[in-house]
Scaffold this motif. Structure first.
Motif, PDB file in Angstrom:
ATOM      1  N   TYR A 546       0.826  -1.208   0.000  1.00 30.70           N
ATOM      2  CA  TYR A 546       0.000   0.000   0.000  1.00 30.70           C
ATOM      3  C   TYR A 546       0.863   1.264   0.000  1.00 30.70           C
ATOM      4  CZ  TYR A 546      -4.476  -2.371   0.540  1.00 30.70           C
ATOM      5  OH  TYR A 546      -5.606  -3.125   0.319  1.00 30.70           O
ATOM      6  N   ALA A 549       1.808   1.685  -3.576  1.00 31.00           N
ATOM      7  CA  ALA A 549       0.662   2.142  -4.367  1.00 31.00           C
ATOM      8  C   ALA A 549       0.380   3.623  -4.129  1.00 31.00           C
ATOM      9  CB  ALA A 549      -0.572   1.313  -4.023  1.00 31.00           C
ATOM     10  N   LEU A 553       0.673   4.753  -7.971  1.00 26.89           N
ATOM     11  CA  LEU A 553      -0.605   4.599  -8.661  1.00 26.89           C
ATOM     12  C   LEU A 553      -1.453   5.855  -8.461  1.00 26.89           C
ATOM     13  CD1 LEU A 553      -1.544   0.899  -7.719  1.00 26.89           C
ATOM     14  CD2 LEU A 553      -0.514   1.739  -9.843  1.00 26.89           C
ATOM     15  N   LEU A 559      -8.705   0.599  -5.176  1.00 24.72           N
ATOM     16  CA  LEU A 559      -8.036  -0.674  -4.900  1.00 24.72           C
ATOM     17  C   LEU A 559      -8.980  -1.582  -4.127  1.00 24.72           C
ATOM     18  CD1 LEU A 559      -4.462   0.484  -3.781  1.00 24.72           C
ATOM     19  CD2 LEU A 559      -5.300   0.021  -6.074  1.00 24.72           C
ATOM     20  N   TYR A 651       2.783  -4.643  -9.169  1.00 27.46           N
ATOM     21  CA  TYR A 651       3.579  -4.766  -7.952  1.00 27.46           C
ATOM     22  C   TYR A 651       3.544  -6.225  -7.529  1.00 27.46           C
ATOM     23  CZ  TYR A 651       5.034  -4.370  -3.055  1.00 27.46           C
ATOM     24  OH  TYR A 651       5.691  -4.529  -1.858  1.00 27.46           O
ATOM     25  N   ILE A 658      -0.279  -6.753  -6.814  1.00 28.26           N
ATOM     26  CA  ILE A 658      -1.281  -5.766  -7.220  1.00 28.26           C
ATOM     27  C   ILE A 658      -1.425  -5.839  -8.729  1.00 28.26           C
ATOM     28  CG2 ILE A 658      -1.947  -3.333  -7.256  1.00 28.26           C
ATOM     29  CD1 ILE A 658      -0.295  -2.884  -4.764  1.00 28.26           C
TER      30      ILE A 658
END
Length: 666
Positions: A546, A549, A553, A559, A651, A658
């Protein structure tokens, strides 16, 4: 960076940011209004009162600023207000800080950090049991920083905003924003919990002074009595030992064996927003009580008191709707008494403050009503649960027994504070206890808290009403017990009465047991906690995923982690992007229950059923999900030919992947 070190640094930075964003603005407001005799207080008392004013007034001001201009403007405006109080506050700091004070503050900061940060061993991440609530605190803080107020729903992606009391999180959002990469929602919350503890001291100081009940007692003696009593919980340790004897396991949180009345240290780390609500409610009442005792108050003092009280009541509503209900009930009875006594000027000030608070809180109240679709009454009648009676008899006999034993129930829950309150009322005549308006308000607030908590319960998830409105009674019981103990010491009866000494030791044991359970829950043998941090290695990998991300992202990319476990935490603790649906409790912020159930039914099979990439992509796209966060615990992970391995992952590590929806391979 090691997670424990990172969290500890974040808590320290967040706590330091509380100086310009809470303490100094509170100091400036105190100097500007002169409320509660602020300008005449000793330096140390003035600092504690400044913390009280910051926590009791800024949630309303900052909420309006965020809603009108955004988090950065609100943070800069609050900091500018703090600069106005810097010069005089610096003199107070120099005059009042000593080694003992700094040592106590450092100890309290260590307690906060212990209860709220992760323990990272390098291969596994061990979370405290407080993540059960911390996920909500962190996710809502993140939502306000990213999208302002009213907040987006952090548990369920939907176009409507969340319907929730967000006053405390307006402050955590300012700290989060000001701290940059050094602070996140979790550590910002911990920093504000620290300042809420100091503000509680400030309230107790002002209450004890306003009631006049301590007379000429030495301030050091009074402060020692407060420090002696604050850590003590109720008698829940006895219920925990009884439960151990029958179940063979330890329940980590002893208050869960009864309807909760949580000790002060645990309340401050679990739910400081509710404690802050009690502080704000009491601040508003005290501001008006101070003038009610005067025969001819200055018009400027009247205007300042009405303004402060209105702002404090508005803050109370946005900090804790349940505590606000108790405060409003006590204020309504007080207004009626003032009318019966024909004290029209005092009644008019109270009514004016109430009207002002309604205007100031209107944006929050309207958003709360507009963005909750729970259906049904949020409050219902029920006699307060008493744990030892569970399973003994059925209704309606159970309710009758609960009613009969309600005084005993509260005695068990309050412990030494209940005994101290009874001692106070045996020693102090009512005309003395109610000699000032603040003393009468202690009785009114205690009665409101006990009655509302005894006969009403909230229907949304857990009974937060019953657990939090009692904070008003806890404040009163603490003040009465401090007065009783101070009186005993002043009379040179230095030894505690035997019963009080035993109850105090049991209260310490309850608090210590609960804090040990915050970390030792994994070895408790309690199946109900199996969902919590069951795979510390995966939780460590999820934290890293996370964090990646959040920087790599798009912030608006939805998500989705598996919502199948009883509770899901990592997305809210560490993520910055929104989630499609958190888990079965995703209706916490007002999402329609039927919509939550429908999305769970659509999304959960992605992480359990034998679906191909095409079906996974269809289901995810229909739910507005942009990327899936898959772990080694999810069923598709164990199939070498599943979409998890056939698709490109943006990822990947040995335990977490991910995958963006457009990359899924059919």
């Amino acid at each position: 960076m090691n997670g424990t070190f990172s969290d500890a640094c974040g808590v320290v930075v967040a706590t330091l940011l509380g100086i310009p964003l809470v303490l100094l603005p509170g100091y400036a407001l105190g100097g500007l209004t002169g409320i509660l005799g602020f300008r005449t207080l000793a330096p140390g008392d003035r600092l504690l009162c400044a913390a009280l004013l910051g926590l009791g007034l800024l949630p309303a001001l900052d909420s309006l600023l965020i809603q009108g201009a955004g988090v950065p403007v609100a943070a800069l405006a609050t900091g500018a207000l703090g600069l106005a109080g810097l010069r005089s506050a610096r003199r107070s700091l120099q005059a009042s800080l000593d080694r003992t004070t700094l040592a106590l503050a450092a100890l309290w900061l260590c307690v906060v950090a212990y209860a709220l940060i992760d323990i990272d061993t390098g291969t596994a991440l061990y979370q405290p049991v407080t993540v059960i609530d911390l996920v909500k605190h962190a996710a809502l803080t993140r939502a306000i920083v990213e999208h302002g107020l009213p907040p987006v729903d952090p548990f369920f992606a939907r176009p409507e905003r969340a319907g929730y009391y967000y006053g405390f999180y307006a402050l955590t959002a300012l700290v989060d924003w000001a701290g940059g990469r050094l602070v996140d929602g979790r550590t910002a919350f911990a920093g504000l919990a620290f300042w809420t503890g100091l503000a509680l001291f400030g309230l107790l100081d002002r209450l004890l002074a306003a009631t006049g009940l301590i007379g000429d007692a030495a301030p050091r003696l009074v402060r020692r009595a407060v420090l002696l009593l604050l850590p003590a919980g109720g008698l829940d340790i006895l219920l925990a030992l009884g439960d151990r004897a029958t179940s063979g396991t330890w329940l980590p949180i002893p208050e869960w064996l009864n309807e909760q009345v949580v000790n002060w240290p645990a309340s401050l780390v679990w739910v400081p927003h509710h404690v802050a609500g009690a502080l704000a409610g009491w601040l508003g009442l005290l501001a008006l009580a101070e003038l009610a005792d005067r025969t001819r108050p200055d018009p400027r003092a009247e205007a300042a008191a009405v303004g402060v009280a209105g702002l404090a009541f508005a803050a109370c509503a946005s900090l804790s709707v349940w505590v606000c209900l108790g405060t409003a009930s006590a204020a309504a009875v007080w207004l009626a008494l003032l009318g019966l006594e024909r004290r029209w000027r005092a009644a008019g000030r109270l009514a004016a403050a109430g009207l002002l608070s309604t205007v100031l809180a209107a944006p929050y109240l309207l958003s709360l009503l507009a963005n909750r679709t729970d259906g049904g009454a949020p409050i219902r009648f029920a006699v307060r649960r008493f744990g030892p009676l569970d399973g003994l008899v059925d209704e309606p006999a159970l309710s009758v027994l609960r009613l009969i034993l309600l005084p005993l129930n509260y005695y068990v829950a309050l412990g030494v504070l209940a005994a101290g309150a009874l001692l106070f009322w045996r020693r102090v005549p009512r005309r003395v206890a109610h000699g000032r308006e603040a003393g009468r308000l202690l009785t009114l607030c205690a009665t409101a808290g006990l009655l509302l908590g005894g006969f009403l319960r909230s229907a949304i998830l857990n009974n937060d009403l019953g657990a939090r409105v009692v904070l008003l009674a806890q404040v009163a019981a603490l003040v009465w017990t401090v007065v009783a103990l101070t009186g005993l010491a002043e009379a040179r009866r230095l030894r505690f009465p035997g019963v009080l000494a035993v109850l105090l030791v049991l209260g310490y044991a309850t608090t210590l047991y609960g804090f040990v359970g915050m970390r030792a829950y994994a070895v408790s043998g309690r199946p109900a906690f199996a969902f919590l941090n069951g795979r510390p290695d995966i939780d460590r990998s999820l934290r890293a995923a996370y964090a990646w991300a959040g920087t790599q992202l798009p912030r608006d990319l939805v998500l989705q982690q598996s919502p199948r476990p009883k509770r899901v935490f990592d997305f809210g603790l560490y993520g910055l992007q929104p989630t499609g649906v958190a888990d079965a409790e995703a209706r916490l912020f007002g999402a329609p229950p039927e919509a939550v159930a429908a999305r769970l039914a659509a999304v959960a099979p992605i992480f359990s059923a034998q679906l191909d990439g095409v079906e996974v992509r269809r289901r995810a796209a229909a739910a507005g999900i942009g990327a899936l966060v898959v772990t080694a615990q999810d069923a598709p992970w164990s199939r070498p030919d599943s979409w998890v391995w056939r698709s490109h992952a943006v990822y990947a590590d040995p335990l977490v992947r991910i995958l963006r929806i457009e990359d899924l391979d059919g």
